[in-house]
Enzyme design. Structure first.
Site, PDB file in Angstrom:
ATOM      1  N   ASP A  32     -38.770  -3.365  11.554  1.00 45.46           N
ATOM      2  CA  ASP A  32     -37.324  -3.642  11.436  1.00 45.46           C
ATOM      3  C   ASP A  32     -36.545  -2.713  10.498  1.00 45.46           C
ATOM      4  OD1 ASP A  32     -38.278  -5.738  12.950  1.00 45.46           O
ATOM      5  OD2 ASP A  32     -37.962  -7.258  11.427  1.00 45.46           O
ATOM      6  N   LYS A  95     -37.728  -8.382  18.943  1.00 45.75           N
ATOM      7  CA  LYS A  95     -38.163  -9.718  18.522  1.00 45.75           C
ATOM      8  C   LYS A  95     -37.015 -10.515  17.922  1.00 45.75           C
ATOM      9  CE  LYS A  95     -39.805  -8.458  13.846  1.00 45.75           C
ATOM     10  NZ  LYS A  95     -39.011  -9.372  13.042  1.00 45.75           N
ATOM     11  N   CYS A 130     -40.032 -10.752   6.863  1.00 50.14           N
ATOM     12  CA  CYS A 130     -40.773 -10.288   8.039  1.00 50.14           C
ATOM     13  C   CYS A 130     -42.096  -9.605   7.685  1.00 50.14           C
ATOM     14  CB  CYS A 130     -39.901  -9.360   8.877  1.00 50.14           C
ATOM     15  SG  CYS A 130     -38.462 -10.189   9.593  1.00 50.14           S
TER      16      CYS A 130
END
Length: 208
Positions: A32, A95, A130
């Site tokens: 990310d 995602k 995350c």
């Protein structure tokens, strides 16, 4: 003094044995590093710059890379500096869950399992969300996890530091980009040594 039991000494030595990472048993997970998230991340330029270096390293050492984008509509695409050096060995997944290990057909979990590589090198954002949830999932699925500390961050330094502390307690190892580069090459006679030295190791740090 009473001599130590040789079996006990051997057992202690075995417990302290550490795995040396090799290109053939490693996969990189890039989490990310996105354009709309980066402005809010502590030391974001350094994180993206080092992720770029790891992308180049993966290409030269044939280490596959799994990259994710979290809620792309909200956080945008992956930072351009990384996209500029992407290659066939790097696959991008979208995602919404916080862990990178998305389930189901075509998910990261199945893709990773099919590689049969037991060691995961993890980097990206955010350390305490995350990255943390991905690392815990990986550990629970039997992978060894190494965190690249100068390619991981959070919105605040406190969350970043707390995330690292928690994950080290959980069993993750830590490294830096430069340390990882030399560990994976292993020898100054590596055929890609000069190329990697120039394109990865000798890259100047970025100004934040």
């Amino acid at each position: 003094p009473k001599p130590q039991n040789p079996d006990r000494v051997t057992s202690i030595i075995k417990m302290k044995k550490h795995t040396v990472l090799q290109p053939k048993n490693v996969v990189f997970l890039e989490c990310d590093i996105q354009v709309k998230l980066s402005p809010h991340i502590f030391m974001s330029k350094t994180m993206a710059h080092n992720a770029r270096r790891l992308c180049i390293l993966g290409k030269h050492l044939e280490v596959p890379i799994i990259a994710t984008r979290h809620v792309k509509n909200a956080f945008g695409d992956i930072e351009k500096t990384i996209g500029e050096v992407t290659h066939e060995g790097r696959k991008i997944f979208d995602k919404t869950q916080f862990s990178m290990l998305t389930a189901g057909p075509g998910g990261v979990k199945d893709h990773l399992r099919g590689m049969n590589r037991p060691h995961v090198v993890l980097y990206g954002a955010e350390t305490h969300v995350c990255i943390k949830q991905t690392a815990i999932d990986l550990l629970n699925n039997g992978y060894e996890v190494t965190l690249v500390t100068d390619a991981i961050s959070s919105m605040t330094q406190h969350d970043r530091n707390t995330g690292f502390h928690s994950l080290m307690q959980a069993g993750c190892k830590v490294t830096t980009v430069q340390s990882l580069v030399f560990e994976l090459m292993g020898d100054a006679h590596h055929p890609k040594f000069k190329t990697i030295l120039k394109e990865v190791v000798m890259q100047d740090p970025v100004d934040e």
